[in-house]
Design a protein around this motif. Sequence first.
Motif, PDB file in Angstrom:
ATOM      1  N   GLN A  49      -7.754  11.299 -10.006  1.00 61.60           N
ATOM      2  CA  GLN A  49      -7.346  12.366  -9.099  1.00 61.60           C
ATOM      3  C   GLN A  49      -5.844  12.621  -9.235  1.00 61.60           C
ATOM      4  O   GLN A  49      -5.031  11.698  -9.171  1.00 61.60           O
ATOM      5  CB  GLN A  49      -7.653  11.982  -7.644  1.00 61.60           C
ATOM      6  CG  GLN A  49      -7.256  13.070  -6.631  1.00 61.60           C
ATOM      7  CD  GLN A  49      -7.493  12.633  -5.195  1.00 61.60           C
ATOM      8  OE1 GLN A  49      -7.373  11.457  -4.877  1.00 61.60           O
ATOM      9  NE2 GLN A  49      -7.842  13.578  -4.329  1.00 61.60           N
ATOM     10  N   ASN A  50      -5.485  13.887  -9.438  1.00 63.61           N
ATOM     11  CA  ASN A  50      -4.078  14.277  -9.530  1.00 63.61           C
ATOM     12  C   ASN A  50      -3.469  14.295  -8.127  1.00 63.61           C
ATOM     13  O   ASN A  50      -3.913  15.040  -7.262  1.00 63.61           O
ATOM     14  CB  ASN A  50      -3.975  15.661 -10.183  1.00 63.61           C
ATOM     15  CG  ASN A  50      -2.548  16.151 -10.354  1.00 63.61           C
ATOM     16  OD1 ASN A  50      -2.301  17.347 -10.355  1.00 63.61           O
ATOM     17  ND2 ASN A  50      -1.605  15.245 -10.538  1.00 63.61           N
ATOM     18  N   ILE A  51      -2.449  13.446  -7.882  1.00 61.73           N
ATOM     19  CA  ILE A  51      -1.841  13.411  -6.556  1.00 61.73           C
ATOM     20  C   ILE A  51      -0.441  14.014  -6.545  1.00 61.73           C
ATOM     21  O   ILE A  51       0.159  14.169  -5.484  1.00 61.73           O
ATOM     22  CB  ILE A  51      -1.808  11.979  -5.981  1.00 61.73           C
ATOM     23  CG1 ILE A  51      -0.996  11.034  -6.858  1.00 61.73           C
ATOM     24  CG2 ILE A  51      -3.225  11.450  -5.799  1.00 61.73           C
ATOM     25  CD1 ILE A  51      -0.821   9.656  -6.240  1.00 61.73           C
ATOM     26  N   ASP A  52       0.107  14.356  -7.708  1.00 58.50           N
ATOM     27  CA  ASP A  52       1.372  15.095  -7.766  1.00 58.50           C
ATOM     28  C   ASP A  52       1.577  15.582  -9.188  1.00 58.50           C
ATOM     29  O   ASP A  52       1.059  14.995 -10.140  1.00 58.50           O
ATOM     30  CB  ASP A  52       2.555  14.230  -7.329  1.00 58.50           C
ATOM     31  CG  ASP A  52       3.770  15.079  -6.949  1.00 58.50           C
ATOM     32  OD1 ASP A  52       3.580  16.188  -6.420  1.00 58.50           O
ATOM     33  OD2 ASP A  52       4.901  14.637  -7.175  1.00 58.50           O
ATOM     34  N   ASN A  53       2.352  16.658  -9.333  1.00 60.29           N
ATOM     35  CA  ASN A  53       2.580  17.201 -10.672  1.00 60.29           C
ATOM     36  C   ASN A  53       3.988  17.743 -10.828  1.00 60.29           C
ATOM     37  O   ASN A  53       4.198  18.762 -11.480  1.00 60.29           O
ATOM     38  CB  ASN A  53       1.547  18.289 -11.003  1.00 60.29           C
ATOM     39  CG  ASN A  53       1.599  19.457 -10.024  1.00 60.29           C
ATOM     40  OD1 ASN A  53       2.403  19.459  -9.101  1.00 60.29           O
ATOM     41  ND2 ASN A  53       0.727  20.442 -10.239  1.00 60.29           N
ATOM     42  N   TYR A  54       4.969  17.048 -10.246  1.00 56.83           N
ATOM     43  CA  TYR A  54       6.352  17.506 -10.336  1.00 56.83           C
ATOM     44  C   TYR A  54       6.973  16.958 -11.609  1.00 56.83           C
ATOM     45  O   TYR A  54       7.001  15.739 -11.822  1.00 56.83           O
ATOM     46  CB  TYR A  54       7.150  17.046  -9.119  1.00 56.83           C
ATOM     47  CG  TYR A  54       8.533  17.654  -9.034  1.00 56.83           C
ATOM     48  CD1 TYR A  54       8.696  19.032  -8.976  1.00 56.83           C
ATOM     49  CD2 TYR A  54       9.668  16.858  -9.028  1.00 56.83           C
ATOM     50  CE1 TYR A  54       9.958  19.599  -8.892  1.00 56.83           C
ATOM     51  CE2 TYR A  54      10.931  17.427  -8.941  1.00 56.83           C
ATOM     52  CZ  TYR A  54      11.074  18.797  -8.874  1.00 56.83           C
ATOM     53  OH  TYR A  54      12.319  19.359  -8.803  1.00 56.83           O
ATOM     54  N   TRP A  55       7.512  17.828 -12.464  1.00 54.04           N
ATOM     55  CA  TRP A  55       7.939  17.417 -13.798  1.00 54.04           C
ATOM     56  C   TRP A  55       9.126  16.466 -13.792  1.00 54.04           C
ATOM     57  O   TRP A  55       9.349  15.728 -14.751  1.00 54.04           O
ATOM     58  CB  TRP A  55       8.279  18.639 -14.665  1.00 54.04           C
ATOM     59  CG  TRP A  55       9.551  19.346 -14.292  1.00 54.04           C
ATOM     60  CD1 TRP A  55       9.695  20.371 -13.420  1.00 54.04           C
ATOM     61  CD2 TRP A  55      10.869  19.090 -14.791  1.00 54.04           C
ATOM     62  NE1 TRP A  55      10.994  20.770 -13.329  1.00 54.04           N
ATOM     63  CE2 TRP A  55      11.746  20.011 -14.174  1.00 54.04           C
ATOM     64  CE3 TRP A  55      11.397  18.174 -15.709  1.00 54.04           C
ATOM     65  CZ2 TRP A  55      13.114  20.035 -14.427  1.00 54.04           C
ATOM     66  CZ3 TRP A  55      12.762  18.200 -15.969  1.00 54.04           C
ATOM     67  CH2 TRP A  55      13.609  19.124 -15.332  1.00 54.04           C
ATOM     68  N   ASN A  64       1.925  10.599   1.406  1.00 56.82           N
ATOM     69  CA  ASN A  64       1.332  10.651   2.744  1.00 56.82           C
ATOM     70  C   ASN A  64      -0.186  10.522   2.746  1.00 56.82           C
ATOM     71  O   ASN A  64      -0.822  10.684   3.789  1.00 56.82           O
ATOM     72  CB  ASN A  64       1.737  11.943   3.451  1.00 56.82           C
ATOM     73  CG  ASN A  64       3.164  11.885   3.970  1.00 56.82           C
ATOM     74  OD1 ASN A  64       3.662  10.815   4.301  1.00 56.82           O
ATOM     75  ND2 ASN A  64       3.833  13.027   4.015  1.00 56.82           N
ATOM     76  N   GLY A  65      -0.775  10.277   1.591  1.00 59.49           N
ATOM     77  CA  GLY A  65      -2.197   9.961   1.575  1.00 59.49           C
ATOM     78  C   GLY A  65      -3.119  11.029   1.068  1.00 59.49           C
ATOM     79  O   GLY A  65      -4.304  10.764   0.867  1.00 59.49           O
ATOM     80  N   SER A  66      -2.621  12.248   0.873  1.00 59.75           N
ATOM     81  CA  SER A  66      -3.469  13.306   0.330  1.00 59.75           C
ATOM     82  C   SER A  66      -2.752  13.943  -0.853  1.00 59.75           C
ATOM     83  O   SER A  66      -1.516  13.953  -0.905  1.00 59.75           O
ATOM     84  CB  SER A  66      -3.775  14.365   1.390  1.00 59.75           C
ATOM     85  OG  SER A  66      -2.585  14.944   1.881  1.00 59.75           O
ATOM     86  N   PRO A  67      -3.492  14.473  -1.830  1.00 59.48           N
ATOM     87  CA  PRO A  67      -2.882  15.029  -3.031  1.00 59.48           C
ATOM     88  C   PRO A  67      -1.769  16.025  -2.712  1.00 59.48           C
ATOM     89  O   PRO A  67      -1.903  16.871  -1.823  1.00 59.48           O
ATOM     90  CB  PRO A  67      -4.056  15.693  -3.747  1.00 59.48           C
ATOM     91  CG  PRO A  67      -5.246  14.892  -3.306  1.00 59.48           C
ATOM     92  CD  PRO A  67      -4.962  14.515  -1.884  1.00 59.48           C
ATOM     93  N   LEU A  91      -4.298   9.061  -9.710  1.00 63.50           N
ATOM     94  CA  LEU A  91      -4.880   7.894  -9.047  1.00 63.50           C
ATOM     95  C   LEU A  91      -6.295   7.675  -9.571  1.00 63.50           C
ATOM     96  O   LEU A  91      -7.108   8.600  -9.614  1.00 63.50           O
ATOM     97  CB  LEU A  91      -4.910   8.123  -7.532  1.00 63.50           C
ATOM     98  CG  LEU A  91      -5.744   7.153  -6.690  1.00 63.50           C
ATOM     99  CD1 LEU A  91      -5.165   5.747  -6.754  1.00 63.50           C
ATOM    100  CD2 LEU A  91      -5.836   7.646  -5.243  1.00 63.50           C
ATOM    101  N   TYR A  92      -6.571   6.428  -9.963  1.00 65.38           N
ATOM    102  CA  TYR A  92      -7.909   6.103 -10.474  1.00 65.38           C
ATOM    103  C   TYR A  92      -8.861   5.839  -9.313  1.00 65.38           C
ATOM    104  O   TYR A  92      -8.597   4.997  -8.460  1.00 65.38           O
ATOM    105  CB  TYR A  92      -7.842   4.874 -11.376  1.00 65.38           C
ATOM    106  CG  TYR A  92      -9.176   4.487 -11.968  1.00 65.38           C
ATOM    107  CD1 TYR A  92      -9.912   5.390 -12.734  1.00 65.38           C
ATOM    108  CD2 TYR A  92      -9.697   3.208 -11.782  1.00 65.38           C
ATOM    109  CE1 TYR A  92     -11.130   5.038 -13.288  1.00 65.38           C
ATOM    110  CE2 TYR A  92     -10.908   2.842 -12.336  1.00 65.38           C
ATOM    111  CZ  TYR A  92     -11.628   3.769 -13.092  1.00 65.38           C
ATOM    112  OH  TYR A  92     -12.843   3.418 -13.641  1.00 65.38           O
ATOM    113  N   THR A 114       0.800  -1.217   0.000  1.00 65.17           N
ATOM    114  CA  THR A 114       0.000   0.000   0.000  1.00 65.17           C
ATOM    115  C   THR A 114       0.834   1.269   0.000  1.00 65.17           C
ATOM    116  O   THR A 114       0.302   2.353  -0.235  1.00 65.17           O
ATOM    117  CB  THR A 114      -0.922   0.017   1.228  1.00 65.17           C
ATOM    118  OG1 THR A 114      -0.125  -0.063   2.412  1.00 65.17           O
ATOM    119  CG2 THR A 114      -1.889  -1.163   1.174  1.00 65.17           C
ATOM    120  N   ASP A 115       2.127   1.192   0.333  1.00 65.19           N
ATOM    121  CA  ASP A 115       2.970   2.381   0.322  1.00 65.19           C
ATOM    122  C   ASP A 115       3.285   2.787  -1.114  1.00 65.19           C
ATOM    123  O   ASP A 115       3.455   1.944  -1.992  1.00 65.19           O
ATOM    124  CB  ASP A 115       4.285   2.127   1.071  1.00 65.19           C
ATOM    125  CG  ASP A 115       4.068   1.947   2.566  1.00 65.19           C
ATOM    126  OD1 ASP A 115       3.109   2.546   3.089  1.00 65.19           O
ATOM    127  OD2 ASP A 115       4.847   1.207   3.185  1.00 65.19           O
TER     128      ASP A 115
END
Length: 712
Positions: free
Chosen positions: A697-703, A446-449, A687-688, A431-432
């Motif tokens: 859901q977008n959970i990160d956007n670092y290029w 850490n579990g949130s976007p 994340l689907y 799950t990590d």
Amino acid sequence: MAASQPSSSSEFPIPPQPTPGGWQTVHYGSVSLAVPASWPVYDLNVQHKRCVLFNVHAMYLGQQGPDALCPAHAIGKGEALQIEPLATANPATISSATLATTVADVPAKVNPSTRLNHTFIVVLANAGVVIHVSYKQAPNQARQILGTLQVSAQSSSTPVPSTSTSTTTTQKGSHVQPHVVNPPNEYSGVYQGQGFDTCAAPSTGAMSAWLSSPYRAIGIYIGGANRACGDGNLSSSWVDTVTSNGWNLMPLYVGLQAPCTSFATIDPNQAAAQGSQAADDAVNLARGFSLPTGTLITFDMENYSRGGSCSQTVMTFLSAWTQELHARNYLSGVYSSVSSGISDLISYAGSIQEPDTIYFARWDGAATTSDSAIPSQDWSHHQRIKQYEGGHNETYNGVTINIDTDQFDATLYNRAGSSTHHMPGFSQFGTDRYQLHTDGSIWLYNGSPSSWQQLDNNPLTVAITADGNGGLYQLHSDGEIWKYVGPPMSGNCFCGWQRLDNNPATTAIAVDGKGQLYQLHNDGTVWLYQGPPMTGWQELDKWSGNVELATDGLGGLYLLHSDGSIYKYQGTPYSWQQLDNNPATIDIGADGKGNLYQLHNDGTLWLYQGTPMTGWQELDNWSGNIAFAADNVGNLYVLHSDGSIWKYQSTPMTNWLEVDNNPAAVAIAADGNGDLYQLHNDGSIWLYQGPPITGWQNIDNYWQTTALSGAY
């Protein structure tokens, strides 16, 4: 911001021209063109070994053979001509012809970037041909040749060359729609070892034969104003095939040269603009060959006389080249002689944008990346390649290629022992969730976007993998393997990592659902970690053809060989059971329930059902399949080359549910919760959550994100 492209308004249309005196008219199917009578005319349908070279005056009819005898180092362009069948032309070539215009009053599609590559590409749909006309510095004679174009009323689907000198009447043809290539994304990694470069990409058969050589890297020319060879065998499918077989790739771009040379040269007043334009052209070509962001593209700057405005022009050009590649998220390399371009890069350090990697030529026969003329602290972090021997023939398994030989210690485009389009280290059993950035930093979700905790930032890190027991591991470019034991980094303290091994031969690591850690070496040996650190590794196999590891949630270990065969470990060192031997296999993977899958180079996906060799069930046969991901609960997903993602619904071949269709998707992964993720070409992670298409859901956007990882 990308540099603006040179205007094509002054280049097209090309008006009809009378045939000059002393010229010969040559026919190919329904097409005729005139060239100077002194030019030789080569029929490639007869001369299968003839290499198409655009740096000598000649006319080539047909398509270059797959095993043409090309020189290792052919540089420069002159006036030359090739006419080849449209039906078998390289898709990347066809897709470059996007501008509708007329050539000698014949409707055509042409490439608008003629001034960048010094080659006119003319696609004539009705005539069924593609015409290439190159030039050195000015396009006058190339335009004159194209002005003599005539197309007869009868078109031939399979053009046949003719040396008749009669003149035909023109017939207008229709436009051809370019083939669009959607570039997939694979991962680059540090390669330390020998390789070679050559003017034209060898055939896939030749590359397979050369797996018996000491080389595992190849420099391939993709374009530029001074590129003497054509695409030949080079295509996106060629790239997929050879990387699947374990080759590392370094695309080379040989553009405008120093103004104090005899090649097509940089305009000192336009050096920065031309450098940026060259970088944009190189990126567009790389994408056409499925070479994604993060790939190192190297500019070939041939030897020149250092000093004054010549050096200043070259440095301005190369600085802009690097800046634009970085803006487009590609790595920059520069090839040159130690006595010219490399010495100037050292002298100008701090005042220009320096390349990420240097590729220096010193033909002294010493296979090393050290050189007394290059300070040891410069380009010291796996940023060097040396060309130590010039053009010569070598033969392996009966296949001879003329090559330059190189020593690599640099980041190259490769499979790196991990499966294509997967998110390396993202385990389907835990799950990590982790991500690896191009700067080597590792982050825990850490579990949130957009909530990520940094665990490490070592620039040597090239891969991560995780298990279901809280184990996270990283592989360094020097072969060191480290396990995360906590705590997370704090300030300058990276105390939470324990070193398990330091073998420079290590190319890949993998863990299974039981927490067992494996490593693969560049000689094909496979090792199991049993503890203690450094010495506690047991050899399980030593077959040189091993190219990929796969593990499942039940402790199963599988190997993919370079010939496509698949083996399962039987629990005793050197005891392996063969499950299949299909040369089309390019990827394997397993899920938490012990299901094993394989992907073929034609896109077919297969499930192993228990009988070695024959017990494989075909689940899908879509040619656009480029990757798959399986999770801990039995879900299976595939990624298509157009970015769409599909979920298997239990009925082979027909029952797949489309869950997204974003062309930016370049990799997918699934975890122990049954969650599905996708990585986009801008580095963003999604994340689907359902429903299909809209439920992401977008959970990160670092290029800089290059890989994802989750725990078993």
